[in-house]
Design a protein around this motif. Structure first.
Motif, short mmCIF file in Angstrom:
data_model
loop_
_atom_site.label_atom_id
_atom_site.label_comp_id
_atom_site.label_asym_id
_atom_site.label_seq_id
_atom_site.Cartn_x
_atom_site.Cartn_y
_atom_site.Cartn_z
N ILE A 81 42.76 25.01 48.06
CA ILE A 81 41.75 26.01 47.95
C ILE A 81 41.60 26.48 46.85
O ILE A 81 42.66 26.23 45.93
CB ILE A 81 42.84 27.58 48.78
N LYS A 82 40.70 27.39 46.51
CA LYS A 82 39.88 27.84 45.00
C LYS A 82 39.61 29.17 45.47
O LYS A 82 38.44 29.74 46.64
CB LYS A 82 38.67 26.96 45.21
N TYR A 83 39.73 30.45 44.77
CA TYR A 83 39.92 31.28 44.53
C TYR A 83 38.18 32.15 43.14
O TYR A 83 38.76 31.38 42.40
CB TYR A 83 40.32 32.16 44.51
N GLY A 84 37.56 33.17 44.04
CA GLY A 84 37.38 33.72 42.57
C GLY A 84 37.40 35.12 43.55
O GLY A 84 36.81 35.58 44.23
N PHE A 85 37.59 35.82 41.91
CA PHE A 85 37.86 37.15 41.82
C PHE A 85 37.51 38.00 40.47
O PHE A 85 37.33 37.36 39.77
CB PHE A 85 39.22 36.93 42.29
N SER A 86 37.18 39.64 40.78
CA SER A 86 36.92 40.52 40.14
C SER A 86 38.24 41.19 39.14
O SER A 86 39.05 41.32 40.53
CB SER A 86 35.21 41.10 40.15
N LEU A 87 38.56 41.14 38.06
CA LEU A 87 39.72 41.91 37.86
C LEU A 87 38.70 43.46 37.33
O LEU A 87 37.96 43.57 36.87
CB LEU A 87 40.05 41.03 36.38
#
Length: 92
Positions: A81-87
């Motif tokens: 599993i890989k995530y892309g996210f904004s902070l």
């Protein structure tokens, strides 16, 4: 005791922000981050590892909220599993 005391951030999906009626424009955008795939046998273990990685990135940028916008999941012998996210930070 708040989030800063616990050195944690709120992790939400884009769907969650819509359901909770959180306007991301009212928050200060910090950056986008992508976490390399974590592998394992159980989704729960992998997601726990990813959560720790998200919290490390949030701490580095002093972010309050992480909004996951992409999730890439593959399953062969091991699940990956890989995530892309904004902070985001709360505006002062």
């Amino acid at each position: 005791m708040g989030q800063k005391d616990l050195e944690t951030c709120v992790v939400l999906s884009l769907n969650d922000t819509e359901k909770l009626k959180i306007d991301l424009n009212e928050l200060e955008y910090v950056c986008d981050v992508e976490i390399s795939p974590e592998k394992g046998f159980l989704d729960s273990e992998i997601k726990r590892k990813l959560r720790r990685e998200i919290e490390k990135e949030a701490k580095k940028y002093e972010a309050d909220i992480a909004v996951i916008h992409t999730q890439d999941c593959t399953e062969d012998f091991l699940t990956s599993i890989k995530y892309g996210f904004s902070l985001y930070k709360y505006k002062n």
